[in-house]
Every structure is written in C-alpha cells, then in structure tokens.
Design an enzyme around this catalytic site. Structure first.
Site, mmCIF file in Angstrom:
data_model
loop_
_atom_site.group_PDB
_atom_site.id
_atom_site.type_symbol
_atom_site.label_atom_id
_atom_site.label_comp_id
_atom_site.label_asym_id
_atom_site.label_seq_id
_atom_site.Cartn_x
_atom_site.Cartn_y
_atom_site.Cartn_z
ATOM 1 N N THR A 5 0.838 -1.199 0.000
ATOM 2 C CA THR A 5 0.000 0.000 0.000
ATOM 3 C C THR A 5 0.873 1.249 0.000
ATOM 4 O O THR A 5 1.992 1.210 0.484
ATOM 5 C CB THR A 5 -0.845 -0.050 1.292
ATOM 6 O OG1 THR A 5 -1.829 -1.051 1.128
ATOM 7 C CG2 THR A 5 -1.496 1.267 1.645
ATOM 8 N N ARG A 42 -13.958 -7.375 0.218
ATOM 9 C CA ARG A 42 -13.275 -7.076 1.494
ATOM 10 C C ARG A 42 -12.714 -5.642 1.466
ATOM 11 O O ARG A 42 -12.174 -5.196 0.472
ATOM 12 C CB ARG A 42 -12.140 -8.076 1.710
ATOM 13 C CG ARG A 42 -11.276 -7.809 2.956
ATOM 14 C CD ARG A 42 -9.997 -7.067 2.624
ATOM 15 N NE ARG A 42 -9.076 -6.977 3.748
ATOM 16 C CZ ARG A 42 -7.978 -6.231 3.757
ATOM 17 N NH1 ARG A 42 -7.658 -5.510 2.712
ATOM 18 N NH2 ARG A 42 -7.189 -6.199 4.813
ATOM 19 N N GLY A 64 -10.162 -3.058 3.720
ATOM 20 C CA GLY A 64 -9.180 -3.024 4.806
ATOM 21 C C GLY A 64 -9.185 -1.702 5.547
ATOM 22 O O GLY A 64 -10.181 -0.969 5.554
HETATM 23 N N1 ASP Z 1 -3.360 -2.196 4.876
HETATM 24 C C1 ASP Z 1 -3.724 -2.684 3.589
HETATM 25 C C2 ASP Z 1 -4.989 -3.497 3.724
HETATM 26 O O1 ASP Z 1 -5.118 -4.250 4.668
HETATM 27 C C3 ASP Z 1 -2.683 -3.546 2.959
HETATM 28 C C4 ASP Z 1 -1.334 -2.906 2.841
HETATM 29 O O2 ASP Z 1 -0.921 -2.141 3.699
HETATM 30 O O3 ASP Z 1 -0.634 -3.192 1.838
HETATM 31 O O4 ASP Z 1 -5.824 -3.423 2.863
#
Ligand code: ASP
Length: 332
Positions: free
Chosen positions: A196, A224, A226
C-alpha cells in the site's frame, strides 16, 4: 541584516517559503518481509526511483508554499501510477482476479476527510477520495456509487489491462497454489508483504495532512475492505497532534484504530510523535500479532516511520532538507 532582507523578500513574494519554515514530508510504499537479496537489482532500483520521485514531488509543492493536502495527494498519485506498488496501476488482485481499490485522505486543519472503497477502474483513487471530501457532504463512498461519483466529477478511468501487471498475476497464482497445497480456505489473507502507499506532510502554515491508497491484500475475498480507507485506522490527521498513514494487515489496524490511537496518545498522554508511533506499532500491534508500519509527522516537522516487519518502503524529506530513501531495517 541578511535575515531581515530574506524576511522582506519572502513577504513580497507570495509562495516563497522561508527556509526555516518546518515543512516536512514522509511517504511509504508498504511494509513486510522485505529482506536483502529477495528482489532483482532492477526492481529494487525501480522502487527506490519511484519513492524518490514521489517524495520530491510532494516536497516541491511544500517548498513553493503549497498546502500539505496538495503535497500528499501529488506524492500518492506518483506511487499509484508506479506499477511496483499495490495502489492504482500494479494493485493486487482479489480471489477472483479483479482489482478493487481503497483510498482516503484527511485534512488536519479542519478534520475534513474523504474516502472510497472497493472501486474499479479509477486511475487515481486518491483523487476520488479528495473529491468525496470536497464535493459531497459524505466521508466515504463505495463501489458503483463511488465510481459513478468519480465519473460525474471528470476523473480518469482505465481498463483492467492498465492496472493488472504480470507480477500481480503471478503473485495471485502462487498464493492460490500454496493454499490448495496446504488445504487452506481461499479467504486466507496472509501475505508476505503489504505494498500500500501513503503520504503525510506538514506545510509552512503548520497544517497537517495524510493520504493512503491501496489495492488491499492479495487474494482478499472480493468485497473485502481493509484499514486504508477507514479514517482513524489507516489514515488520520489533526493539527493538534499528528498525521498518520498506515500499511500492514488491515484487519489489525482496524481493530486497534491505529492511526487515531497514535494521535490520541500524543494529545491525551503527552507522548512525543516518536514515542506514540513506536508504542502502537511495536507494542500494541506486536502483542496483537498485526504486521505493518506507519509514517507520521507532527506540526513541528518531526517524522517517525516505525515498522514491526523486516522492512518498509519509505522516504522522507525532513525540515533540514535531508532526503532519506529506505527499504530495509538496516538502511537507517
Ligand atoms: N493495509 C492494507 C490493507 O489491509 C494492505 C497494505 O498495507 O498493503 O488493505
């Protein structure tokens, strides 16, 4: 005498920032099992180059007297366009092979915020989040509703081919093959790294901003969402404490309201930025089993970038103008 001359010059030329104004910016491109020797030299160089382009883009805006909101938006957009990171082009794939992206942005001066979740086809989801903040009375729009809103506001859309890279297709195949070997459910979310992207900044007026953009987690169940688009979990900014953007296993960041908790510990317990960010990432999350890290900045321009994984793609330009581009733990 010299100093007085500079002050007068700065007053006469709007947009010229005094060199001692505490501007600072930090960005991340994800945290995880990132160890030396794992990736090709070309890939590592491409990642370092993209981090540098993004942090310099945001910092250039701050130097010219631009706002922290503009700086974090611009830095995140560079990373969304870079195929090495899990946001925009190069975003990870869901368990059905689709790209579903989340993003959020927050203005520490006003506590205004905008977010989109589960969106498809929008080239720069961070711009969609910002439009939600400025052009709607809402904080978050999701899926078709968010896409229609983005279209109505003239944002650019791209086909799947533009988003989906060979690297992500192979990553999905590997995870799904591993799962069928191990007989695990296809909803299993474990990943070796999270890439991310995010940015935090303080501008010459002392205003803070934070922005985060992601494709989520590879092989996530479609639908989903996040922590990245959730204000307080993946993103938070308040001029009275700090600005935070997170990366890691989102479910843990949501449960522990990570970004807000870091700001709240500063406001309520009087901790410094470094103490607060470190406590949440290296104690609270570690005890819970949540892998990841954050970038954070306060109104004085202090920067903290703690992570509890092997590495985190990160970069910062601090108040003294020094530039850091780091990947591994021992880069520091
Ligand atoms: N935090 C992000 C998620 O859970 C994933 C990431 O940090 O790459 O969607």
């Amino acid at each position: 005498m010299m100093q007085r001359g500079l002050i007068i010059l700065a007053l006469l030329l709007p947009g010229v920032v005094m060199a001692d104004a505490p501007i600072a910016i930090a960005i991340h491109g994800g945290a995880g099992t990132i160890e030396r020797g794992q990736m090709t030299e070309e890939r590592e160089q491409a990642i370092r180059d993209a981090l540098e382009r993004a942090v310099r883009e945001g910092h250039g805006i701050l130097v010219e007297g631009g706002s922290s909101m503009d700086a974090v938006t611009a830095a995140v957009q560079v990373l969304e366009d870079a195929p090495e990171f899990n946001a925009g082009r190069g975003a990870v794939l869901t368990n059905t092979g689709t790209v579903e992206m989340d993003a959020s942005i927050m203005d520490g001066a006003t506590l205004d915020a905008g977010a989109v979740a589960g969106v498809r086809g929008i080239r720069s989801p961070i711009h969609a989040a910002r439009k939600v903040m400025h052009k709607s009375p809402h904080v978050m729009l999701v899926r078709d509703g968010a896409e229609e809103f983005a279209r109505d506001h003239g944002l650019e859309f791209k086909d799947d081919d533009w988003f989906i890279t060979d690297f992500r297709l192979q990553q999905l195949r590997d995870i799904q093959a591993r799962e069928s070997d191990e007989g695990q459910a296809s909803t299993q979310l474990s990943e070796d790294w999270f890439s991310t992207v995010g940015a935090v900044a303080v501008d010459a007026d002392g205003n803070l901003a934070a922005a985060t953009s992601t494709g989520g987690m590879s092989n996530k169940r479609w639908g989903r969402v996040g922590d990245s688009p959730i204000i307080g979990a993946g993103t938070y900014a308040d001029n009275r404490s700090c600005a935070v953007s997170a990366t890691g296993h989102g479910e843990f960041f949501i449960r522990h309201v990570v970004a807000y908790d870091i700001c709240a510990r500063m406001s309520h317990a009087g901790l410094s930025l470094a103490e607060s960010a470190n406590t949440v990432v290296n104690q609270v999350l570690v005890e819970a089993g949540g892998d990841g890290g954050v970038i954070a900045v306060d109104a004085q321009g202090n920067v903290a970038m703690p992570f509890n994984t092997a590495g985190m793609y990160r970069a910062a330009i601090r108040t003294d103008g020094s530039v850091e581009i780091s990947i591994y733990r021992d880069d520091d």
